[in-house]
Structures are given as structure tokens and as C-alpha cells.
Design an enzyme around this catalytic site. Structure first.
Site, mmCIF file in Angstrom:
data_model
loop_
_atom_site.group_PDB
_atom_site.id
_atom_site.type_symbol
_atom_site.label_atom_id
_atom_site.label_comp_id
_atom_site.label_asym_id
_atom_site.label_seq_id
_atom_site.Cartn_x
_atom_site.Cartn_y
_atom_site.Cartn_z
ATOM 1 N N ASP A 1 12.049 5.465 -18.314
ATOM 2 C CA ASP A 1 11.144 6.388 -19.003
ATOM 3 C C ASP A 1 11.839 7.728 -19.238
ATOM 4 O O ASP A 1 12.845 8.049 -18.583
ATOM 5 C CB ASP A 1 9.910 6.586 -18.091
ATOM 6 C CG ASP A 1 8.657 6.981 -18.855
ATOM 7 O OD1 ASP A 1 8.766 7.373 -20.021
ATOM 8 O OD2 ASP A 1 7.549 6.904 -18.257
ATOM 9 N N ASP B 1 1.711 4.820 -25.572
ATOM 10 C CA ASP B 1 0.759 4.913 -24.463
ATOM 11 C C ASP B 1 -0.654 4.673 -24.972
ATOM 12 O O ASP B 1 -1.582 4.493 -24.177
ATOM 13 C CB ASP B 1 0.832 6.297 -23.808
ATOM 14 C CG ASP B 1 1.968 6.382 -22.793
ATOM 15 O OD1 ASP B 1 2.565 5.335 -22.493
ATOM 16 O OD2 ASP B 1 2.249 7.487 -22.308
HETATM 17 C C1 DGJ Z 1 4.765 7.476 -19.551
HETATM 18 C C2 DGJ Z 1 4.769 6.019 -19.874
HETATM 19 O O1 DGJ Z 1 4.620 5.826 -21.234
HETATM 20 C C3 DGJ Z 1 3.690 5.326 -19.072
HETATM 21 O O2 DGJ Z 1 3.643 3.971 -19.389
HETATM 22 C C4 DGJ Z 1 3.961 5.536 -17.604
HETATM 23 O O3 DGJ Z 1 5.122 4.868 -17.238
HETATM 24 C C5 DGJ Z 1 4.053 7.015 -17.274
HETATM 25 N N1 DGJ Z 1 4.992 7.678 -18.140
HETATM 26 C C6 DGJ Z 1 4.443 7.224 -15.844
HETATM 27 O O4 DGJ Z 1 4.668 8.529 -15.528
#
Ligand code: DGJ
Length: 693
Positions: free
Chosen positions: A450, A513
Site C-alpha cells: 500500500d 476503496d
Molecule cells: C488503504 C487501502 O486501500 C485499504 O484497502 C486498506 O489497506 C487501508 N489502506 C489500510 O490502511
């Protein structure tokens, strides 16, 4: 041979299966664009237009169709390269000095050698042809053979000339939670610029261009290109006063300066490009197939369960084990432990950089969870955010100088974190060692990588906008050599990192997301124009959705997520027996159709109804799947006629509908079509079909 060269060796005709691209060298040594479009038979027919000045205000260089315009002389147009020599000269003057042809496995490559008229500076223009995919890859290599450094102030990888005005330009706009919002706009006079300056490629715009002449999915001319870069990019589309449209794309010159030391060279990120005279579908098919067969790792992507939305930072071994057991019961193949397992990571405030297992949350180590996952015959995946550090983390206390910063300025945090200067060898080594250690010590099959904030305050170095992402590529590439079975997922606050650069480095890509099943239909539709379905990770999550607050039936949520690589992100411990049973059924069904979804040919079907149906078809050899969605039934509650595509006209197909099997010919299904009628809100259906042997 896909490269045809005229007898005088001054015209190069680059052919793919059904397209041609041509340019020539004129008597002044300029590399001049001649043609891009439908296939032409011979390089001999081209004539080099004489260069004549229109007026003193329209100098020849301005109106000449150059393949790679550089900054210098009477050129005021967009240039692809601007550089400063050690003596302060800021003008480039190139001269053609020959070519080479190289034969690859699936491609043939033409390299055109240009040299500066005074300085020992070489420019190689690369044209790599993939005839079978109707695609070409263009890039440029700048080689400094001087005794002094050269500063590159701007480098775009290629310029394209499209011989029309009034084209439609399409791309996406968006932000966090709203990636891939498609827009189409008319190109008129002036310039259209799309770019990213945040150090990533994609929440806002995406590094590709599509220019069409009122094309539809299956008709009309489309010119397109996708940049192979995950960092700051820029693209310019310009309708000139001289009757054509120009498009360039490459590294964003915003705050970027590349210094080439004596003997060094720089390879600009390639642009994968093509032309279709049969609409957007051909474009998508060519790109998808190329990406699947040449860029992406092999194999089908597993059905995953990710615990982020269920537990967020409240992670502990006991609950994760329970979730893993339940995920296995549903049919998941991979369990991903998301953020919150390490250091003092109880919220966004701390932990990033301290990559040790939190003993309070995992008193018996990570092994307890991994063993439970493996006992269920699932793969185990884990979340990391290696490029970042929280100010409170021990890593930052030990190495405050490892972050991007200016000595005299306060560095901004975002999501309470700094960005590490991973271009420093010691920081890169730290990240590689940390991940290598994690993968060596534990039985891990999947890394979710990430990156949750943009880069800022990069310090004096102005090349990090480029080097940062190259370092990410290098770390992952090195790790994959040592741990070849591990899959890497690219995520940047959702879909912040999807492009043709990262597609060849990582294996799985988080689309957004935003997991609202209805919003996802728009996101996925836009995404599918350029990116292969196998690269589109989609989860089923809980309702009300955390972003939209919408409540959508579980079946619709599954159907929407089954359009890509299926994942589940619900708090499955709260599932009712009915939800469990439905999930098991859907996941079982997905596994059956997965090869068609992930490796098949994808069609965005037309909806002739006044009701807003979303209709998609996947076809792999004799097997097919049709998805139909009706988010909101409107007055009249009309049905629709689904005209399938890509079928064998003469063959009979068996369709497994909810009312039983029906048999129809390929031509009936393609030209007459199948009547379907969904009613109510958030109605959806999947119809499988096949051509019996
Ligand atoms: C952003 C990601 O897009 C989510 O799926 C998740 O992993 C969060 N970060 C965790 O902090």
C-alpha cells in the site's frame, strides 16, 4: 517482416496485422511523421512533402510533422525533449545517422539513431512492433557521451500525429474513493493537459490517451496509447492550426530535473499504442490480450478474503483466526491480514516503519494465524506500506534523515506519515531486507503493498519524482526473483497505482476503496477500457456501504465483484446462515467461471432499453458468461435486448437462464439478441452459455 524500408532507405513503414505507421527522413535529416492508420502495402508510395515556410510567423519547424520534436530553433510547439548542456546551451539540433532492426520473440524493433549536430549526445528512437496484437511500443533513449553532465528538463516519450480535427478525447478523472470516472471531451483549439504531480499515477487522471472520431464500441477510428509509468506523468493533446491533432505523453517535467553524468543514459518510459478502425472494443481487446500474455504473471488470481473492512486496526490473532476459518468455509483461497498487525499500529498514528509483529495482538506470533490459514488450505497474505514512516515510529526516531525533506522546512505529514526517501541506497536496502526477512521467516504467499499519501518536499534532488517509483519496481522485481511464488498486490489508497508500468511488475491491483457495488459498475467499465479484467480486484463488502451508505442486495454485490478478481471484505463473522449459503454458492460459481472472466475476451454490450441496464459479456473459446445489472428500475420497467458479440454465427449455443436452458444460434444471439427483463432496484443476473462440442 513487420518493418518495411523503402529502397532509398528514407521511409520506414511499420506494420502490424491490420495497421501501419510510417515516417521518413528528409533531406535535412529531420524525422518526419507520414502516416498512422489502416494497413498500407508499401513504403515506396510515400512522398516527403517539401518544407515551405507559410509565413515568418509559421516557420517550417513549427508546421513540420516531427516524430520527436526537440526544443530548439524556430520551434514553439510542444517538444518532447528539452535539455541544457554544461556550457549553458539549451537548444538541441539532431541529425539522423542510421538505424538498426532487432528481432525479438514476439516483436520486431526499429531503432533510429539521432545525434546532436555539435555535442556527443545520442538519441535513439525505439519502435517495437507486436504485429499479432496490433500494437506498437515507442520510447526514447538519451545517451550522454560527453565529458560533462547534461540536464534533462523535459522528456516525453513520443509524439503522435493524428490527421484529424474535432476528435473526442477520453480519459478518467477522480479522487480517493472515486477513481476511474470516465469523461469524454471534444478536442478543439488550445491544449488539453492531463497529469499527476503527487508521485503516483492514477486517482485523478490515468496515463493513457484515447482519441476517437465519433467511434462506438464496434465502429469508428480510435487512436490510443498507454504510458508505462506509475509516477508523475503528463500528457498533452493539441489541435493545431495546421489541421491535425498532436498528442504526447511522458514523465511530468513538473519540479523534475534529470542529470545525466558522462557515460550515462536515460530510457524514457515506453508508450504502448495502437489504432483501431473498429471502435473501442478492438482497442480494449488488443491491450487486454497483450497485457495478459506479455506483462502480467501467469495463472488465475485467487478468491481472497481481506479483513480490513471487518476489523480495521483492531487486529488480534483470535479474531483473525476466526475470520480465516469462516473465509475458508465460504470458499476463499487466500486470507489477507491487512493493516494493524505490526509495531504500535493501533490507528494511523503510529507503527509504519516498525515492521515487527505486535506481541499484544499476536502473543503466539504470526505463526498461529498462518498455521490456521494453512490448515484451511488457504494462502496467506499480509499488508505492508514499506515506503512510509510515522513520526512516532522507532524507525523515524533512529533515522529522521531517511524521509524526503528540506533541512530548513517543516515536512508535511499526511495520514500522519512521512514518505521515506527510498532512492537512498540504505533506505532501499532496509525495505528490501525487511520484506525479504518477512517472506523468509513466514509462510507468506501474497503481499499487499500500500502507499497512502502523496510525495512532497522531496529535498534538493529533483530526479526522485522518477527514481522513487523505479526503486519500488526494483525492490519488487528483486523480491520476486528470490520468492517467485509470492503474488504482489499494488494499492495506493485504493486505485492510486494502476497503469501499464506497474502492470508488468505487480500481480494484483486494488481498483478502488469504493466498494459500493453500484459505483463499481462505472469504475469497472472505465477501467476495462484500458486494463485487463485479471488486473481488476473487486470485493464484496458490508452494507450500508461505508462510503455511499447504500444498501444493496448481496447477490448484486457478488455479481458486481465477480466481474473482476473476486474478493470478500465483509465482516463474515456476522453473516446469517442465508448470507453464508449465498456466499458459498456465489464463490463456487465464480471459481467455475473464473477462467472465462480473468482470461476471456471482454465485451461492453449495448443497452437499447430506456431502463439503464449494464450489460457485459465474457467469452473464452466455447464458454461464455453474460452479466446484466439494473441498479434502478424506472417507469415502464422495460426489459432490454442483449445482443451478444464474438460468437460463431453458425453454431448453436446453450444458455442457462433462470427459467431453464434455451438453445439459440450465434447469429440469433448476435443480431436478434436475447430479451431479458429485470425488475426492482439492484436487480442482477448472470447467464452462462456454451457452444457444445
Ligand atoms: C488503504 C487501502 O486501500 C485499504 O484497502 C486498506 O489497506 C487501508 N489502506 C489500510 O490502511
Amino acid at each position: 517482416m513487420s518493418i518495411a524500408i523503402s529502397t532509398n532507405k528514407d521511409v520506414f513503414l511499420l506494420n502490424t496485422k491490420s495497421t501501419s505507421y510510417a515516417f521518413g527522413i528528409d533531406d535535412q535529416g529531420l524525422v518526419r511523421h507520414l502516416y498512422w492508420g489502416k494497413k498500407l502495402p508499401s513504403a515506396e508510395e510515400f512522398e516527403m512533402p517539401q518544407l515551405t515556410e507559410v509565413s515568418t510567423n509559421d516557420p517550417v519547424y513549427e508546421i513540420t510533422r516531427e516524430e520527436f520534436p526537440v526544443y530548439g530553433g524556430l520551434r514553439y510547439k510542444e517538444h518532447c525533449l528539452k535539455a541544457t548542456f554544461a556550457d549553458g546551451t539549451r537548444e538541441l539540433v539532431y541529425q539522423y545517422c542510421g538505424y538498426d532492426v532487432e528481432q525479438g520473440d514476439a516483436c520486431e524493433e526499429l531503432i533510429l539513431h539521432l545525434r546532436d549536430a555539435h555535442y556527443d549526445l545520442l538519441l535513439d528512437l525505439h519502435y517495437k512492433l507486436y504485429p499479432d496484437y496490433d500494437l506498437m511500443e515507442r520510447s526514447v533513449v538519451v545517451k550522454n557521451q560527453m565529458e560533462e553532465p547534461l540536464q534533462i528538463e523535459k522528456i516525453h516519450s513520443a509524439q503522435f500525429h493524428i490527421p484529424y480535427e474535432n476528435l473526442n478525447f477520453s480519459n478518467v478523472h477522480g479522487h480517493w474513493g472515486a477513481e476511474q470516472q470516465r469523461f469524454v471531451q471534444k478536442v478543439s483549439y488550445g491544449k488539453v493537459v492531463i497529469e499527476n504531480r503527487r508521485g503516483i499515477s492514477s486517482h485523478n487522471h490515468n496515463p493513457y490517451f484515447i482519441l476517437d472520431r465519433d467511434a462506438t464500441e464496434t465502429t469508428g477510428e480510435v487512436y490510443f496509447g498507454a504510458l508505462r509509468l506509475t509516477g508523475n506523468f503528463s500528457g498533452v493533446v493539441e489541435q493545431t492550426p495546421y489541421g491535425e491533432t498532436l498528442v504526447q505523453m511522458g514523465l511530468n517535467s513538473h519540479d523534475c530535473l534529470l542529470t545525466l553524468q558522462p557515460g550515462e543514459s536515460f530510457t524514457a518510459p515506453a508508450i504502448l499504442c495502437g489504432y483501431s478502425d473498429s471502435g473501442f472494443e478492438t482497442m480494449s481487446h488488443n491491450l487486454h490480450r497483450f497485457a495478459r500474455e506479455n506483462l502480467m504473471g501467469e495463472g488465475l488470481r485467487p478468491v481472497l478474503y481481506n479483513s480490513w473492512e471487518a476489523t480495521e486496526f483492531h487486529v488480534n490473532s483470535r479474531d483473525q483466526v476466526k475470520l480465516a476459518q469462516k473465509a475458508a468455509e465460504l470458499g476463499a483461497e487466500l486470507f489477507v491480514l491487512d493493516d494493524g498487525w505490526f509495531g504500535e499500529r493501533h490507528s494511523i498514528q503510529n507503527g509504519l516503519g516498525d515492521w515487527y509483529v505486535n506481541e499484544g495482538k499476536f502473543p503466539n506470533g504470526l505463526e498461529e494465524l498462518i498455521d490456521a490459514v494453512k490448515e484451511q488450505n488457504m494462502m496467506f497474505g499480509i499488508w505492508v506500506e514499506p515506503e512510509m514512516v510515522n513520526p512516532k515510529a522507532q524507525l523515524y526516531q533512529d533515522h529522521p534523515d531517511w524521509i524526503y525533506h528540506y533541512e530548513t522546512r517543516v515536512t508535511d505529514t499526511s495520514r500522519v506519515q512521512y514518505v521515506l526517501n527510498i532512492t537512498k541506497p540504505e533506505v532501499k536496502e532496509f525495505i528490501y531486507d525487511m520484506l525479504d526477512d518477512l517472506l523468509t521467516r513466514y509462510d507468506i504467499d501474497y503481499i499487499k503493498w500500500d502507499a497512502n499519501r502523496p510525495i512532497s518536499q522531496t529535498g534538493p534532488q529533483r530526479d526522485v519524482w522518477y527514481k522513487h517509483i523505479q526503486t519500488v519496481y526494483e525492490i519488487v522485481t528483486e523480491l520476486k526473483k528470490k520468492h517467485p511464488k509470492v503474488l504482489f498486490e499494488a494499492c495506493a489508497s485504493g486505485g492510486g497505482r494502476i497503469d501499464y508500468g506497474i502492470l508488468g511488475i505487480f500481480d494484483d491491483f486494488w481498483t478502488s476503496d469504493n466498494t459500493d457495488a453500484c459505483d463499481r459498475l462505472y469504475i469497472q467499465d472505465a477501467y476495462s477500457r484500458i486494463y485487463p479484467i485479471k488486473a481488476m480486484r473487486a470485493w464484496v463488502t458490508d452494507c450500508p456501504n461505508f462510503l455511499s451508505q447504500r444498501v444493496i442486495p448481496l447477490t448484486f454485490r457478488y455479481h458486481s465483484a465477480m466481474m473482476g478478481s473476486l474478493g470478500v471484505g465483509c465482516n463474515i463473522l456476522k453473516f446469517t446462515p442465508e448470507e453464508t449459503e449465498l456466499s458459498q454458492k456465489m464463490i463456487r460459481q465464480y471459481k467455475e467461471i473464473r477462467p472465462i472472466i480473468q482470461e476471456g475476451t471482454f465485451y461492453r454490450l449495448e443497452n437499447p432499453s430506456a431502463n439503464q441496464y449494464f450489460l457485459y459479456e465474457y467469452l473464452k473459446e466455447d464458454l461464455g458468461v453474460l452479466f446484466a445489472f439494473l441498479p434502478q428500475s424506472k417507469v415502464g420497467h422495460r426489459g432490454t435486448t442483449v445482443r451478444l458479440r464474438g460468437l460463431d454465427e453458425a453454431a448453436a449455443y446453450v444458455l442457462h437462464t433462470s427459467k431453464g436452458d434455451i438453445v439459440k444460434s450465434g447469429s440469433y444471439l448476435m443480431y436478434h439478441g436475447l430479451e431479458i427483463r429485470l425488475t426492482g432496484d439492484y436487480a442482477s443476473a448472470i447467464i452462462r452459455f456454451e457452444k457444445p462440442q
